[in-house]
Write a protein that holds these residues in place. Structure first.
Motif, PDB file in Angstrom:
ATOM      1  N   ASP A   1      -9.902   5.906  13.209  1.00 43.08           N
ATOM      2  CA  ASP A   1      -8.584   6.546  13.112  1.00 43.08           C
ATOM      3  C   ASP A   1      -8.589   7.436  11.870  1.00 43.08           C
ATOM      4  OD1 ASP A   1      -5.937   7.174  12.517  1.00 43.08           O
ATOM      5  OD2 ASP A   1      -5.159   5.229  13.179  1.00 43.08           O
ATOM      6  N   GLU A   2      -8.501   8.756  12.064  1.00 38.99           N
ATOM      7  CA  GLU A   2      -8.623   9.706  10.958  1.00 38.99           C
ATOM      8  C   GLU A   2      -7.540   9.495   9.903  1.00 38.99           C
ATOM      9  OE1 GLU A   2     -10.831  12.013   9.945  1.00 38.99           O
ATOM     10  OE2 GLU A   2     -12.104  11.126  11.493  1.00 38.99           O
ATOM     11  N   TYR A   3      -6.320   9.186  10.338  1.00 36.78           N
ATOM     12  CA  TYR A   3      -5.224   8.979   9.384  1.00 36.78           C
ATOM     13  C   TYR A   3      -5.528   7.791   8.479  1.00 36.78           C
ATOM     14  CZ  TYR A   3      -0.488   8.244   7.582  1.00 36.78           C
ATOM     15  OH  TYR A   3       0.611   8.083   6.753  1.00 36.78           O
ATOM     16  N   PHE A   4      -5.944   6.678   9.091  1.00 42.14           N
ATOM     17  CA  PHE A   4      -6.287   5.485   8.327  1.00 42.14           C
ATOM     18  C   PHE A   4      -7.483   5.765   7.416  1.00 42.14           C
ATOM     19  CE2 PHE A   4      -9.038   1.704   8.027  1.00 42.14           C
ATOM     20  CZ  PHE A   4      -8.188   0.846   7.343  1.00 42.14           C
ATOM     21  N   LYS A   5      -8.478   6.489   7.934  1.00 40.65           N
ATOM     22  CA  LYS A   5      -9.670   6.792   7.158  1.00 40.65           C
ATOM     23  C   LYS A   5      -9.319   7.584   5.900  1.00 40.65           C
ATOM     24  CE  LYS A   5     -14.281   8.855   7.549  1.00 40.65           C
ATOM     25  NZ  LYS A   5     -15.209   9.616   8.415  1.00 40.65           N
ATOM     26  N   LYS A   6      -8.398   8.540   6.028  1.00 40.31           N
ATOM     27  CA  LYS A   6      -7.980   9.332   4.871  1.00 40.31           C
ATOM     28  C   LYS A   6      -7.315   8.452   3.813  1.00 40.31           C
ATOM     29  CE  LYS A   6      -7.432  13.846   7.088  1.00 40.31           C
ATOM     30  NZ  LYS A   6      -6.469  14.902   7.511  1.00 40.31           N
ATOM     31  N   GLN A   7      -6.534   7.462   4.258  1.00 41.15           N
ATOM     32  CA  GLN A   7      -5.888   6.551   3.301  1.00 41.15           C
ATOM     33  C   GLN A   7      -6.926   5.724   2.561  1.00 41.15           C
ATOM     34  OE1 GLN A   7      -2.716   7.184   2.915  1.00 41.15           O
ATOM     35  NE2 GLN A   7      -2.888   8.539   4.705  1.00 41.15           N
ATOM     36  N   VAL A   8      -7.943   5.262   3.300  1.00 45.05           N
ATOM     37  CA  VAL A   8      -9.004   4.472   2.672  1.00 45.05           C
ATOM     38  C   VAL A   8      -9.779   5.326   1.670  1.00 45.05           C
ATOM     39  CG1 VAL A   8     -11.182   3.258   3.094  1.00 45.05           C
ATOM     40  CG2 VAL A   8      -9.224   2.871   4.592  1.00 45.05           C
ATOM     41  N   GLU A   9     -10.127   6.554   2.066  1.00 48.49           N
ATOM     42  CA  GLU A   9     -10.875   7.445   1.177  1.00 48.49           C
ATOM     43  C   GLU A   9     -10.071   7.770  -0.073  1.00 48.49           C
ATOM     44  OE1 GLU A   9     -13.609   9.776   4.516  1.00 48.49           O
ATOM     45  OE2 GLU A   9     -11.686  10.630   3.868  1.00 48.49           O
ATOM     46  N   ASP A  10      -8.759   7.912   0.084  1.00 47.87           N
ATOM     47  CA  ASP A  10      -7.892   8.163  -1.068  1.00 47.87           C
ATOM     48  C   ASP A  10      -7.930   6.985  -2.034  1.00 47.87           C
ATOM     49  OD1 ASP A  10      -6.032   9.515  -2.649  1.00 47.87           O
ATOM     50  OD2 ASP A  10      -4.303   8.742  -1.528  1.00 47.87           O
TER      51      ASP A  10
ATOM     52  N   LYS B   1       9.131   3.720   3.123  1.00 46.74           N
ATOM     53  CA  LYS B   1      10.364   3.259   2.481  1.00 46.74           C
ATOM     54  C   LYS B   1      11.230   4.433   2.037  1.00 46.74           C
ATOM     55  CE  LYS B   1      12.496  -0.496   0.794  1.00 46.74           C
ATOM     56  NZ  LYS B   1      12.848  -1.675   1.625  1.00 46.74           N
ATOM     57  N   ILE B   2      10.596   5.528   1.607  1.00 49.73           N
ATOM     58  CA  ILE B   2      11.366   6.681   1.128  1.00 49.73           C
ATOM     59  C   ILE B   2      11.549   7.732   2.234  1.00 49.73           C
ATOM     60  CG2 ILE B   2      10.719   6.322  -1.280  1.00 49.73           C
ATOM     61  CD1 ILE B   2       8.700   8.604  -0.972  1.00 49.73           C
ATOM     62  N   LYS B   3      11.295   7.291   3.487  1.00 46.66           N
ATOM     63  CA  LYS B   3      11.597   8.120   4.670  1.00 46.66           C
ATOM     64  C   LYS B   3      10.662   9.302   4.848  1.00 46.66           C
ATOM     65  CE  LYS B   3      15.219   5.459   5.161  1.00 46.66           C
ATOM     66  NZ  LYS B   3      15.136   4.286   6.053  1.00 46.66           N
ATOM     67  N   GLU B   4       9.460   9.214   4.280  1.00 46.49           N
ATOM     68  CA  GLU B   4       8.468  10.249   4.564  1.00 46.49           C
ATOM     69  C   GLU B   4       7.844   9.951   5.936  1.00 46.49           C
ATOM     70  OE1 GLU B   4       8.052  12.957   3.248  1.00 46.49           O
ATOM     71  OE2 GLU B   4       7.910  12.939   1.056  1.00 46.49           O
ATOM     72  N   GLU B   5       7.386  10.985   6.589  1.00 43.99           N
ATOM     73  CA  GLU B   5       6.788  10.806   7.909  1.00 43.99           C
ATOM     74  C   GLU B   5       5.385  10.219   7.770  1.00 43.99           C
ATOM     75  OE1 GLU B   5       5.624  13.487  11.852  1.00 43.99           O
ATOM     76  OE2 GLU B   5       7.005  14.282  10.336  1.00 43.99           O
ATOM     77  N   THR B   6       5.145   9.083   8.405  1.00 44.09           N
ATOM     78  CA  THR B   6       3.836   8.432   8.378  1.00 44.09           C
ATOM     79  C   THR B   6       3.436   8.058   9.802  1.00 44.09           C
ATOM     80  OG1 THR B   6       4.817   6.231   8.080  1.00 44.09           O
ATOM     81  CG2 THR B   6       4.253   7.456   6.085  1.00 44.09           C
TER      82      THR B   6
ATOM     83  N   HIS C   1       0.854  -1.193   0.000  1.00 42.75           N
ATOM     84  CA  HIS C   1       0.000   0.000   0.000  1.00 42.75           C
ATOM     85  C   HIS C   1       0.887   1.240   0.000  1.00 42.75           C
ATOM     86  CE1 HIS C   1       0.900  -0.121   4.280  1.00 42.75           C
ATOM     87  NE2 HIS C   1       0.273  -1.280   4.389  1.00 42.75           N
ATOM     88  N   TYR C   2       0.263   2.389  -0.125  1.00 40.49           N
ATOM     89  CA  TYR C   2       0.988   3.661  -0.277  1.00 40.49           C
ATOM     90  C   TYR C   2       1.795   4.008   0.974  1.00 40.49           C
ATOM     91  CZ  TYR C   2       1.589   8.515  -1.975  1.00 40.49           C
ATOM     92  OH  TYR C   2       2.101   9.714  -2.427  1.00 40.49           O
ATOM     93  N   ILE C   3       1.258   3.706   2.156  1.00 45.16           N
ATOM     94  CA  ILE C   3       1.966   4.017   3.393  1.00 45.16           C
ATOM     95  C   ILE C   3       3.285   3.260   3.455  1.00 45.16           C
ATOM     96  CG2 ILE C   3       1.851   3.985   5.926  1.00 45.16           C
ATOM     97  CD1 ILE C   3      -0.060   5.937   4.531  1.00 45.16           C
ATOM     98  N   GLU C   4       3.294   2.026   2.971  1.00 44.38           N
ATOM     99  CA  GLU C   4       4.537   1.254   2.948  1.00 44.38           C
ATOM    100  C   GLU C   4       5.573   1.949   2.064  1.00 44.38           C
ATOM    101  OE1 GLU C   4       6.259  -3.206   1.844  1.00 44.38           O
ATOM    102  OE2 GLU C   4       4.202  -2.664   1.322  1.00 44.38           O
ATOM    103  N   PHE C   5       5.140   2.439   0.908  1.00 40.80           N
ATOM    104  CA  PHE C   5       6.048   3.170   0.021  1.00 40.80           C
ATOM    105  C   PHE C   5       6.569   4.438   0.684  1.00 40.80           C
ATOM    106  CE2 PHE C   5       6.272   6.726  -3.083  1.00 40.80           C
ATOM    107  CZ  PHE C   5       7.426   6.356  -3.740  1.00 40.80           C
ATOM    108  N   LEU C   6       5.675   5.218   1.285  1.00 47.45           N
ATOM    109  CA  LEU C   6       6.090   6.469   1.924  1.00 47.45           C
ATOM    110  C   LEU C   6       7.101   6.194   3.043  1.00 47.45           C
ATOM    111  CD1 LEU C   6       2.667   8.372   2.134  1.00 47.45           C
ATOM    112  CD2 LEU C   6       4.546   8.770   0.528  1.00 47.45           C
TER     113      LEU C   6
END
Length: 959
Positions: free
Chosen positions: A776-785, A668-673, A661-666
């Motif tokens: 969880d708002e963070y998780f919800k935003k990922q799902v909505e995306d 991996k590239i050292k973005e804050e998640t 998923h996208y969070i795994e990629f972010l």
């Protein structure tokens, strides 16, 4: 023959009697009108490419019209196929150069008729037992074939049809009473043409308008073009919101310098600073400003190493000189009200940032054709992420701001058995036979107008100098220019080219930008494509309009280069790096709007396909580079939807196909998640792998409704049917099995772990795990995306049916979308008959290392008929094949054909549609070597929907 006759009768019934008939018709009559959606050239080239002979009868021909056909005619010549053209000297419209170009085509016989009032427009392409005819208003001109509002009727006729026979008899009569085109005839016509006073009004009615250019126009008459008007409004509105910085992204040749001058005129600042990296650019820009703004000539000045007009109202400065502290500090921070940064893609360099950070203007304008950089240094932040206006190559061509071009991707030469490639030695590049090969291509594909003014781009300095020497020995007039030449030497060489004292300037990359030679009518690329940015920059050298050229010819020599996949990226501007789209773009004849065309010789085309297949577009280096570009452009971490809708961004599916998923990629590239629970991780993985492609939109819409509360199954089905989405009882059961994970194999069930829904009576609910996670708002935003991305992807599919023709599906997709209870990918073995459906999967181009015993000759006989072989060891008496045929006879099965071009396509196949079995063709056969034969059955499928010709060309390309 009988089948074709029946299809034609059905087609003519639909075309001229009853458009609602449900009869299968493969050869419909079509009225073709040039528009954004279609043009007459594309189907005409399709017919020409697959014909066995052709005749054309047209009054008017232009060089651009001939250029549009040249690549296909080249391929026909390799197959020994010839054709005839009858044309005329009516109104003396056809230039002598047109007839010279016609004589260059070896498989073309041309006659000139003196028939009074000859104004015919007819094209006939003969196939094996039928012909395709185009009759209408289009002459053989690039404007008439692609741009002008024309009516053209496409008809198909069997050989014995009365209309086609009458056309051919009339053509033959005209042919027998006309004059053969020869060099001697052209010389006589040249004299007549030179002495004839042409009626420009008549020619303008027949042809398109002359190209517009600013040269030699009174400043009072200079007005903004379409791009400039839109950009000026955007800049004005930007300033009204209080912004003080803006970036304009505009294709080379669209008039960026004049745009900035128009905006300066509108703002009327006290003092202006114009920054560029070359004095040559400054001089041209100064003259443009002075022409447009007028006023005292002493108001305009240069600030560079050689000259310093320190008090100029309009100061044009080189960045190298002006960025030095000793120069900057002479000026107060508010010395300039308006600052222009030319070639703004360079502005992240320290010399530019010194200037940008020092001054405090009322407005800062950046201008560039290529904001993309390969060093990850972002420029958008320097202009406060305000992209005031953006016009790329496609839009500029559509607006007719640039010169149209004919691009020819030609096959590079084979030296000592090896095709020119990334590692070819200088001696191979300069091999005498290769030089002749280059000359042959230059001659055949030619240029607009009588005299060539060309730019050649090569790999290195030594090659430039040696190639120049070798071409000069062959009676060309060329000069090599590299970074070692002074500015004065370059300017002198450009003057020689413009005055026709040189044919070509041969260079490495010094002319990529900042050089304005509008009269360039040919660009030759003799090097691999290192980047799409450089490709567009070099193409752009010839895209400025000029009164002496009708179009630009681009000749690109395509060897076995690993970066060939960048060619369609550069020509389309599509940076999504979607391999399927890149492949389709290569064969799409309608890719470029207006009069421009893109043409690939067959071998060159296959080299690009191979490059696309082998390219590792989802490498971490590529993903990081493309991600950071979009982040820098937006000024924040992009969502998946941001990546999808931004034309400059990569396709987000590149990320989702590589990572769970996208969070795994972010991460991996050292973005804050933010951290995910195990359940959240599994649910995001499921949505990213199974839902986001949008192949069945009803799945996505069900989830959306479930976020608001329980959903009644019957009501949901009714809603979906009301919206014309494909929905049945079996579809509803399939969707439920998917979200409860019942559909999946044990391996996938263990991977996803958490079902998303549960059923209670007639209602559907989200599971407790999913409901809890969504708090969880963070998780919800990922799902909505993910849901929003799925809805965007769903637009690519025909949601009124189970499967969309020409889209790609895996075996697992097919099992799901055909409503099978389980994913039976592992037991399909090429085809399977189940639940009144028979999906058949074909690998079209078998690799050389496949065993002879399974090297089936599955292939299209034409775009309507597919020849298919059953599984090894089975024949017409085998249970599975007998079941398929009997079920088909009883109308108890729908046969679906899926094809992938070769193994490089991975697990996905293109859906070709449903097929009928030609029962008369079914017979037993055998495959394999003589001493190792295996029984099979062989039969022909009749396509219910003829294969789209672009897809046909792509799949059947190597056969």
């Amino acid at each position: 023959m009988e089948s074709r006759k029946a299809n034609l009768l059905n087609a003519y019934e639909r075309g001229f009697i009853d458009r609602f008939t449900t009869k299968t018709s493969h050869y419909p009559p079509e009225l073709i009108i040039n528009s954004k959606k279609e043009n007459v050239l594309s189907p005409m080239l399709d017919a020409l490419e697959s014909c066995e002979s052709f005749v054309i009868s047209v009054a008017f021909i232009t060089e651009g019209g001939i250029a549009s056909l040249k690549t296909v005619l080249y391929e026909l010549n390799k197959r020994g196929i010839r054709g005839k053209i009858i044309t005329s000297t009516y109104l003396n419209f056809n230039k002598p150069k047109v007839f010279k170009e016609l004589l260059k085509i070896p498989n073309l016989d041309v006659h000139i008729t003196d028939q009074s009032g000859f104004h015919a427009k007819g094209y006939v392409f003969d196939k094996k037992d039928y012909s395709i005819m185009f009759i209408g208003s289009s002459n053989l001109t690039d404007a008439a074939l692609k741009k002008n509002y024309e009516y053209n009727l496409k008809l198909t006729s069997l050989d014995n049809g009365e209309v086609i026979q009458y056309f051919k008899s009339q053509f033959d009569d005209l042919w027998n009473n006309s004059t053969l085109l020869t060099q001697q005839w052209i010389r006589k016509y040249d004299e007549i043409y030179a002495d004839t006073k042409h009626d420009d009004k008549v020619l303008q009615l027949i042809e398109t308008k002359k190209p517009y250019r600013y040269d030699n126009i009174d400043p009072k008459e200079i007005t903004p073009n379409l791009m400039q008007e839109e950009a000026l409004d955007s800049l004005k509105n930007l300033r009204l919101t209080g912004e003080r910085k803006g970036l304009v992204v505009s294709a080379t040749g669209t008039g960026k310098t004049y745009l900035s001058a128009f905006d300066v005129k509108n703002v009327n600042p006290e003092r202006v600073l114009f920054i560029a990296h070359r004095e040559q650019i400054l001089l041209k820009s100064l003259n443009d400003y002075r022409d447009l703004l007028g006023g005292d000539p002493n108001d305009y000045g240069i600030y560079s190493g050689s000259k310093k007009d320190i008090n100029a109202k309009y100061m044009f400065a080189t960045v190298q000189t002006f960025s030095k502290e000793s120069h900057l500090e002479q000026f107060p921070k508010d010395a300039f009200d308006y600052i222009v940064i030319d070639e703004a893609h360079r502005s992240s360099a320290s010399s530019y940032t010194k200037i940008i950070n020092y001054f405090e203007p009322e407005f800062l304008l950046g201008m560039t054709a290529t904001p993309e950089r390969t060093d990850n240094n972002e420029i958008f932040g320097l202009f406060d992420f305000n992209i005031a206006y953006e016009i790329r190559l496609q839009k500029a061509l559509e607006a007719e701001i640039l010169s149209p071009f004919h691009y020819f991707g030609v096959t590079d030469y084979v030296v000592n058995g090896e095709t020119i490639n990334d590692t070819s030695s200088l001696s191979d590049l300069l091999d005498q036979d290769r030089i002749q090969h280059i000359i042959d291509k230059l001659y055949y594909y030619s240029h607009a107008g009588e005299k060539v003014r060309g730019l050649m781009f090569v790999s290195n300095r030594e090659e430039a100098h040696r190639l120049s020497e070798l071409l000069n020995q062959r009676n060309y007039k060329t000069k090599a220019l590299t970074g070692m030449n002074s500015q004065e030497e370059r300017q002198e060489a450009v003057k020689l080219l413009e005055s026709n004292k040189l044919d070509y300037l041969i260079t490495v990359d010094i002319f990529n930008e900042g050089v304005d030679i509008p009269s360039i009518n040919q660009v030759v690329m003799l090097r691999q494509t290192e980047s799409s940015i450089i490709f567009v920059q070099q193409l752009g050298r010839g895209l400025r309009k000029h009164e002496d050229k009708e179009f630009l010819t681009v000749i690109d020599f395509i060897g076995n280069y690993k970066n060939n996949y960048l060619i369609p990226v550069a020509l389309t501007g599509d940076k999504s790096f979607n391999k399927d789209k890149l492949r389709k773009d290569v064969v799409d004849r309608s890719l470029i709007t207006g009069e421009s065309t893109i043409n690939f010789e067959r071998i060159a085309q296959d080299r690009i396909f191979k490059s696309i297949s082998k390219a590792t577009l989802d490498s971490m280096a590529n993903l990081k580079r493309m991600y950071h570009y979009t982040k820098n452009k937006l000024g924040h971490i992009p969502t998946l939807v941001d990546l999808q809708i931004d034309q400059d961004s990569m396709n987000p599916m590149l990320v989702l196909n590589k990572f769970d998923h996208y969070i795994e990629f972010l991460s991996k590239i050292k973005e804050e998640t933010e951290p995910l629970t195990n359940g959240q991780d599994r649910i995001l993985t499921f949505l990213s792998k199974e839902i986001v492609d949008g192949k069945r939109v009803t799945e996505v819409l069900l989830l959306q409704q479930l976020f608001k509360g329980p959903v009644n199954k019957a009501k949901f089905q009714w809603d979906m049917n009301e919206k014309k989405y494909y929905m049945s009882d079996e579809t509803m059961k399939s969707i439920i099995r998917m979200f409860t994970l019942e559909f999946y194999t044990m391996q996938k069930t263990e991977k996803y772990k958490y079902p998303l829904i549960e059923i209670r009576g007639e209602n559907i609910y989200l599971t407790k795990e999913f409901r809890t996670s969504l708090k969880d708002e963070y998780f919800k935003k990922q799902v909505e995306d993910l849901i929003d991305l799925a809805l965007l992807n769903a637009k690519e599919y025909d949601q009124s049916t189970q499967l969309t023709i020409n889209e790609k599906y895996s075996r697992a997709d097919v099992c799901r979308l055909l409503n099978w209870e389980k994913d039976e990918t592992s037991t399909i073995y090429g085809y399977k008959n189940k639940h009144n459906t028979t999906p058949i999967f074909v690998n079209y181009n078998k690799s050389d290392d496949i065993d002879e015993s399974v090297r089936y000759d599955d292939r299209f006989l034409d775009s309507h008929i597919f020849q298919w072989y059953t599984r090894k060891g089975t024949d017409l008496n085998s249970k599975i094949n007998r079941e398929i045929i009997e079920d088909y006879k009883n109308e108890d099965t729908a046969i679906h054909l899926f094809i992938k071009r070769d193994d490089d396509e991975g697990v996905y196949h293109y859906y070709m549609g449903e097929v009928d079995i030609d029962l008369k063709s079914a017979e037993n056969a055998s495959i394999g070597l003589t001493d190792d034969q295996h029984k099979v059955a062989k039969m022909n499928f009749i396509m219910k929907h003829p294969v789209d010709y672009n897809m046909y060309r792509f799949i059947d390309g190597e056969k």
